[in-house]
Scaffold this active site. Structure first.
Site, short mmCIF file in Angstrom:
data_model
loop_
_atom_site.label_atom_id
_atom_site.label_comp_id
_atom_site.label_asym_id
_atom_site.label_seq_id
_atom_site.Cartn_x
_atom_site.Cartn_y
_atom_site.Cartn_z
N GLU A 78 0.83 -1.21 0.00
CA GLU A 78 0.00 0.00 0.00
C GLU A 78 0.86 1.26 0.00
O GLU A 78 1.65 1.48 0.93
CB GLU A 78 -0.92 -0.01 1.23
CG GLU A 78 -1.91 1.15 1.19
CD GLU A 78 -2.94 1.12 2.32
OE1 GLU A 78 -3.14 0.07 2.94
OE2 GLU A 78 -3.52 2.19 2.56
N LYS A 258 -7.71 -0.01 11.24
CA LYS A 258 -7.08 -0.51 10.01
C LYS A 258 -5.79 0.26 9.75
O LYS A 258 -4.77 -0.29 9.36
CB LYS A 258 -8.05 -0.38 8.83
CG LYS A 258 -7.62 -1.10 7.56
CD LYS A 258 -6.67 -0.28 6.69
CE LYS A 258 -6.31 -1.03 5.41
NZ LYS A 258 -5.37 -0.27 4.57
N ASP A 274 3.45 -13.96 12.32
CA ASP A 274 2.12 -14.36 11.88
C ASP A 274 1.17 -13.17 12.06
O ASP A 274 0.63 -12.94 13.14
CB ASP A 274 1.68 -15.56 12.74
CG ASP A 274 0.33 -16.12 12.31
OD1 ASP A 274 -0.46 -15.39 11.69
OD2 ASP A 274 0.06 -17.29 12.64
N HIS A 371 -1.81 11.17 -0.07
CA HIS A 371 -1.88 9.85 -0.71
C HIS A 371 -1.80 9.95 -2.22
O HIS A 371 -1.30 9.07 -2.87
CB HIS A 371 -3.27 9.25 -0.43
CG HIS A 371 -3.29 8.28 0.69
ND1 HIS A 371 -3.75 7.01 0.55
CD2 HIS A 371 -2.91 8.40 1.97
CE1 HIS A 371 -3.67 6.39 1.71
NE2 HIS A 371 -3.17 7.21 2.58
P1 NDP Z 1 8.08 -23.21 16.43
O1 NDP Z 1 7.15 -24.36 16.33
O2 NDP Z 1 9.07 -23.05 15.31
O3 NDP Z 1 8.82 -23.31 17.85
C1 NDP Z 1 9.81 -22.41 18.23
C2 NDP Z 1 11.17 -22.94 17.86
O4 NDP Z 1 12.14 -21.98 18.19
C3 NDP Z 1 11.48 -24.21 18.62
O5 NDP Z 1 12.03 -25.15 17.70
C4 NDP Z 1 12.56 -23.77 19.61
O6 NDP Z 1 13.52 -24.75 19.81
C5 NDP Z 1 13.21 -22.64 18.85
N1 NDP Z 1 13.91 -21.69 19.73
C6 NDP Z 1 15.22 -21.37 19.62
N2 NDP Z 1 15.57 -20.45 20.52
C7 NDP Z 1 14.47 -20.18 21.25
C8 NDP Z 1 14.20 -19.30 22.33
N3 NDP Z 1 15.14 -18.51 22.85
N4 NDP Z 1 12.96 -19.25 22.83
C9 NDP Z 1 11.96 -20.02 22.31
N5 NDP Z 1 12.15 -20.88 21.28
C10 NDP Z 1 13.40 -20.97 20.76
O7 NDP Z 1 7.31 -21.83 16.52
P2 NDP Z 1 6.22 -21.32 17.52
O8 NDP Z 1 5.91 -22.33 18.57
O9 NDP Z 1 6.67 -19.98 17.93
O10 NDP Z 1 4.94 -21.21 16.59
C11 NDP Z 1 4.84 -20.18 15.66
C12 NDP Z 1 4.21 -20.71 14.39
O11 NDP Z 1 2.98 -21.35 14.68
C13 NDP Z 1 3.91 -19.62 13.41
O12 NDP Z 1 4.36 -20.04 12.14
C14 NDP Z 1 2.37 -19.56 13.41
O13 NDP Z 1 1.90 -19.13 12.16
C15 NDP Z 1 2.01 -20.99 13.71
N6 NDP Z 1 0.71 -21.28 14.28
C16 NDP Z 1 -0.19 -20.31 14.69
C17 NDP Z 1 -1.40 -20.65 15.21
C18 NDP Z 1 -2.32 -19.55 15.66
O14 NDP Z 1 -1.93 -18.40 15.70
N7 NDP Z 1 -3.56 -19.85 16.03
C19 NDP Z 1 -1.80 -22.06 15.38
C20 NDP Z 1 -0.76 -22.98 14.99
C21 NDP Z 1 0.42 -22.61 14.46
P3 NDP Z 1 13.26 -25.99 20.76
O15 NDP Z 1 12.41 -26.94 19.99
O16 NDP Z 1 14.62 -26.49 21.05
O17 NDP Z 1 12.55 -25.47 21.98
#
Ligand code: NDP
Length: 417
Positions: A78, A258, A274, A371
């Site tokens: 935009e 918005k 996200d 704009h």
């Molecule tokens: P991930 O599933 O990728 O989990 C976080 C990853 O980051 C883990 O692998 C973790 O490692 C790693 N990590 C490394 N350093 C750190 C740190 N300092 N602190 C925390 N984690 C660390 O991502 P999220 O759980 O954040 O989920 C986000 C995703 O989920 C987005 O893509 C979103 O779109 C999606 N999502 C959203 C939903 C919603 O909004 N309703 C529903 C379902 C999914 P380790 O495994 O070693 O802990």
């Protein structure tokens, strides 16, 4: 002939693009677009991947957030969004910058139980086993606890009609935490099922992220708001009035919000976050008292205009697709953030800057003047003007009685003769 999309997910990229090309009768030039924006590693991010869809990325400047100068990468299609953010930030910079507050950064997940005849009693059983359930949650994703995060507490809410929500609060550290939380919730749901002899209906995080609130504030001497023939004091009063309208009228509140999300989404996208999660949470928070309201508020005492924006911003600097998105990582470097909370603070400031610039324009010259130049540029490009033709097309378009596609195309044709 109808193309065959069966087992599309099992096809190679070449097979997929061939099927789509056949179905839509694509020309070689159209088909080449798949190749032009193709990034093989993105097969790992989404299903049935064809190609990337590029969006422009630019830099908003002039931000000072909690005493630190910041430039802010923004991804948006935009026109005017980045200009407005930079403009709002410039005014606030002269007033000392944005101040932010972030007291808590936890994600909330729900386990919903159904068909309960005595939900309050079930809730009491669950609460009595809180410590044990928190241990189950931590055991489901132990690395989080090692990093200093983990499950913090459980809250129960009787929803009525036999439903009970068990809310798990988790410190997700540097991630947004959706997947981590969902893993923990499913483990806790199993234990709750055994404990209460029920079959939980579902377990999922809530995007109503009320435990990840961020507040951005600014206090601007009214003299800094002067615009054309409007005194700063008058502009401040009009901005405060516009803010009141957004508090009382949902039609205005929606557009007010918005504008705020124009900035917030653009930074969320630029940092691999996200934005749908932020959008849903932000709008739910805007309606938290049962009436949809403007997310920000502005008041003026004739000397100072004070703005504040409180919003849930559960953003991450790791996790999701961030680790395989080079530009998201680059943008973290441009923002110079190494904590998710600091990113949330900057994003809140961007939302407030965006809002300030929009309101100031709206209550003075109107939004179109600022704009229009950018909108006309988009129109000219959409009508087929080449970069070399742009200055002449824009000059004529600004004078044209109608500024629409047909007029622009006529102007371009005339110029080429
Ligand atoms: P991930 O599933 O990728 O989990 C976080 C990853 O980051 C883990 O692998 C973790 O490692 C790693 N990590 C490394 N350093 C750190 C740190 N300092 N602190 C925390 N984690 C660390 O991502 P999220 O759980 O954040 O989920 C986000 C995703 O989920 C987005 O893509 C979103 O779109 C999606 N999502 C959203 C939903 C919603 O909004 N309703 C529903 C379902 C999914 P380790 O495994 O070693 O802990």
């Amino acid at each position: 002939m109808t193309a065959d999309f069966r087992h599309f997910y099992q096809k190679t990229w070449a097979e997929r693009t061939a099927i789509v090309a056949e179905q839509a009768q694509l020309t070689p030039a159209e088909r080449a677009l798949f190749k032009k924006y193709y990034l093989p590693e993105h097969h790992q991010i989404i299903e049935n991947y064809l190609t990337d869809y590029p969006l422009p990325m630019g830099l908003a400047v002039n931000f000072v957030v909690d005493g630190q100068a910041k430039v802010v990468p923004m991804v948006t299609e935009e026109p005017s969004v980045i200009a407005a953010a930079s403009n709002g930030a410039k005014i606030v910079k002269r007033a000392g910058g944005f101040k932010t507050t972030l007291n808590q950064r936890e994600m909330i997940g729900q386990i919903v139980l159904e068909q309960l005849t005595a939900p309050a009693e079930t809730a009491a059983v669950i609460e009595a086993h809180q410590a044990e359930l928190l241990r189950v949650a931590d055991a489901a994703h132990p690395s989080l606890k090692k990093r200093g995060g983990g499950a913090r507490r459980i809250r129960t809410r009787v929803l009525g009609q036999g439903y009970l929500s068990v809310d798990l609060f988790v410190d997700v550290q540097a991630a947004m935490g959706a997947n981590m939380l969902n893993t923990m919730l499913e483990a806790v749901a199993k234990s709750i099922g055994v404990l209460t002899k029920t079959d939980p209906l579902m377990s999922i995080l809530s995007n109503f992220a009320t435990a990840s609130l961020v507040k951005a504030e600014c206090a601007i001497p009214v003299a800094l708001l002067q615009a054309g023939r409007y005194s700063g004091k008058l502009v401040a009063a009009k901005i405060a009035a516009a803010s009141t309208v957004a508090q009382i009228d949902p039609y205005r509140a929606t557009t007010h919000n918005k504008g705020i999300m124009n900035g917030i989404d653009a930074v969320a996208i630029a940092t691999g976050n996200d934005w749908r999660a932020l959008e849903s949470g932000a709008h739910a928070y805007a309606a938290k008292d049962g009436h949809y309201r403007g997310m920000s508020s502005w008041t003026s005492d004739g000397q100072t205009l004070r703005g504040t924006l409180s919003i849930p911003l559960p953003v991450g600097i790791v996790g999701g697709s961030i680790k395989i998105n080079e530009l998201a990582q680059l943008n973290q470097r441009l923002l110079q953030v190494d904590q998710a909370g600091d990113l949330a603070r900057i994003i809140a400031a961007v939302g407030l800057a965006q809002n300030l610039a929009a309101l100031r324009a709206l209550v003075t010259t109107g939004i179109q003047q600022g704009h229009m130049h950018l909108q006309l540029k988009s129109l000219a490009l959409a009508a087929g003007a080449t970069p070399a033709e742009l200055p002449a097309v824009l000059q004529q378009l600004e004078l044209a009685p109608q500024q629409d596609l047909a007029t622009t195309q006529r102007l371009i044709t005339a110029l080429r003769q």
